[in-house]
Design a protein around this motif. Sequence first.
Motif: not given
Length: 214
Positions: A155-184
């Motif tokens: 549901v993060a894809y439609v700005l829904g609440p929860g931990l999905g935003s953390l996962i998808f933000n991390g995946l979209s920034r892989l290679g950046g600072a804390n990206a992997l930590e966010m997704a994990l």
Amino acid sequence: MNLWNYVRGRGEFLAFLTYQHASLAFQTVLVGTIVAVLIAVAVYRLPLVAALSLTSSRVALTIPSLALLALLLVPFGLGVVPSFIMLAFFAALPVIGNAIVGLRSVPASVVESARGIGFSRWRILLTVELPIAWPVILTGIRVSTQMIVGVGAIVAYVLGPGLGSLIFNGLSRLGGANALEMALTGTILIVLIALVFDALLVLLGRLTIAKGLS
């Protein structure tokens, strides 16, 4: 070590996202379960309708959750409403099947005995059939809960609440600072929510299922 540093510095924020995710999952499973049991009660005495409902609930599980979410964007827009509807819809499906199977598996002799001592149809349903079917229904609720806790990340894809935003933000920034930590972190917290919910449902089963039915 980096993961621990990331979590330690964002405890309040992560607790809030975890609460959002768990709350959304709990509410949608609760609503889905109520709707599913009502549907099962309405159709389980009708063999053809019950069979069609059972088949339909299984086929509906093959609908891609992202596709349904995208369709809900048109009438409801972004945010909580399409997220809730999509999750409640999928939450109901495993419970519908199990509720129908559980109610139809109640021995006819037990129902006849209850009818013979003067129980009304609704009293038989509430005091005989549903308690006997409850272990099967609860199994469906456990399956539904595990599924919804996981699917809830989408549901993060439609700005829904929860931990999905953390996962998808991390995946979209892989290679950046804390990206992997966010997704994990998001993934681990979702797994923990699923484990806690399942443990609570197991406890609920021990408290509510008669020993002869377990």
